[in-house]
Motif scaffolding. Structure first.
Motif, PDB file in Angstrom:
ATOM      1  N   GLU A  41       0.808  -1.213   0.000  1.00 14.31           N
ATOM      2  CA  GLU A  41       0.000   0.000   0.000  1.00 14.31           C
ATOM      3  C   GLU A  41       0.847   1.271   0.000  1.00 14.31           C
ATOM      4  O   GLU A  41       0.305   2.369   0.128  1.00 14.31           O
ATOM      5  N   SER A 155      -2.721  -0.531   5.576  1.00 15.25           N
ATOM      6  CA  SER A 155      -3.208  -1.761   6.181  1.00 15.25           C
ATOM      7  C   SER A 155      -4.140  -1.515   7.364  1.00 15.25           C
ATOM      8  O   SER A 155      -4.324  -2.393   8.206  1.00 15.25           O
ATOM      9  N   ILE A 188      -9.488  -4.042  -2.027  1.00 11.84           N
ATOM     10  CA  ILE A 188      -8.068  -4.124  -1.713  1.00 11.84           C
ATOM     11  C   ILE A 188      -7.330  -4.648  -2.938  1.00 11.84           C
ATOM     12  O   ILE A 188      -7.942  -5.049  -3.928  1.00 11.84           O
ATOM     13  N   CYS A 189      -6.018  -4.644  -2.864  1.00  9.79           N
ATOM     14  CA  CYS A 189      -5.208  -5.152  -3.979  1.00  9.79           C
ATOM     15  C   CYS A 189      -4.394  -6.359  -3.540  1.00  9.79           C
ATOM     16  O   CYS A 189      -4.368  -6.728  -2.370  1.00  9.79           O
ATOM     17  N   SER A 208     -11.143  -4.822   3.592  1.00 14.14           N
ATOM     18  CA  SER A 208     -11.981  -4.158   2.586  1.00 14.14           C
ATOM     19  C   SER A 208     -13.345  -3.790   3.166  1.00 14.14           C
ATOM     20  O   SER A 208     -13.880  -2.707   2.905  1.00 14.14           O
ATOM     21  N   GLU A 244      -1.824  -1.422  -8.735  1.00 19.71           N
ATOM     22  CA  GLU A 244      -2.246  -1.682  -7.358  1.00 19.71           C
ATOM     23  C   GLU A 244      -2.982  -0.498  -6.743  1.00 19.71           C
ATOM     24  O   GLU A 244      -3.949  -0.673  -6.002  1.00 19.71           O
ATOM     25  N   ARG A 248      -6.814  -0.471  -4.842  1.00 23.08           N
ATOM     26  CA  ARG A 248      -7.109  -0.098  -3.453  1.00 23.08           C
ATOM     27  C   ARG A 248      -8.041   1.112  -3.495  1.00 23.08           C
ATOM     28  O   ARG A 248      -7.590   2.251  -3.542  1.00 23.08           O
TER      29      ARG A 248
END
Length: 259
Positions: A41, A155, A188-189, A208, A244, A248
């Motif tokens: 992230e 996170s 999310i990724c 998520s 990514e 997200r």
């Protein structure tokens, strides 16, 4: 439909810690997974500095603890390199040796916490903006609006401070456009479909959903009728194929139109 960002920038930090077993200078598999999730992230281009600070618990000789804390810090640097984070931005790497117990209670927990490396990421914080009308009157059931500037701590289901003013303006728009019922979708990724990741804030594997719920809770708190809203965690089931960062995201989806 994307929310646009402004062009004002500031410096801020993200701080997280990774924890080691006694006498070890490598992470166990659970902590390695947490590290990969945290790094996934990070927007590397926005990083301005990295500090890596190693520590030990209060047991053992000073020389041993000093060396071990340095090994732990260097290990985290190596993991950053493996994840393609440019470590020439590391401005400080230090082993700070032992951390004394703060009180005579919960000694096991204190020592577990003190066997750690703190990773401090300095990054560019954008003063984000949003278009005045993110919900035009032409939307149909099923349409989605990507909230590109709703950003969270790495996170965690905690909004970054620079996102709050954006969310305030979004809230006012949703309150005005009473014709729309809306689902808040968290994505999310970097995971296989059907699997969520850990929310560092709660320890549960529902990041998520937790991020979608934070937006839902904020809207309700600010006066949006909860009957108009739902929320859902979409995990990593719907990647956009744009990298990514795009995966997200939080989306608003029109689920109904009130006459």
């Amino acid at each position: 439909m994307l929310i646009s960002a402004g062009a004002v920038f500031a410096q801020t930090q993200k701080v997280t810690s990774f924890f080691f077993e006694t006498d070890l200078s490598v992470l166990d598999e659970q902590q390695k997974e947490a590290f990969k999730q945290f790094v996934s992230e990070l927007d590397a281009k926005d990083i301005t500095s990295i500090s890596i600070l190693g520590y030990c618990d209060d047991r053992g000789r000073k020389g041993y603890n000093d060396t071990l804390s340095v090994k732990r810090a260097n290990y985290i640097k190596t993991l950053l390199e493996e994840q393609s984070i440019v470590t020439d931005k590391v401005k400080l790497l230090s082993g700070n040796g032992k951390v004394d117990l703060a009180n005579p209670k919960n000694i096991t927990e204190q020592r577990a916490y003190n066997r750690r490396v703190d990773l401090v990421i300095g990054y560019i914080s954008k003063n984000l903006g949003t278009k005045a009308d993110i919900l035009p009157d032409t939307l149909k059931v099923g349409d989605k609006i990507v909230l590109e500037n709703i950003l969270f701590e790495n996170s965690r289901s905690v909004l970054l401070q620079e996102s709050v003013s954006v969310l305030e303006r979004i809230t006012e728009t949703i309150k005005q456009k009473k014709q729309y019922n809306i689902a808040i979708l968290g994505h999310i990724c970097c995971n296989p479909p059907g699997r969520d990741v850990k929310d560092f804030e709660t320890g549960e594997y529902n990041l998520s959903q937790a991020r979608a719920k934070i937006i839902y809770d904020y809207l309700v708190y600010k006066g949006v009728d909860p009957k108009r809203l739902t929320y859902k965690g979409m995990m990593a089931n719907f990647p956009l194929g744009k990298g990514e960062k795009a995966d997200r995201r939080v989306e608003l989806q029109i689920t109904g139109i009130n006459k």
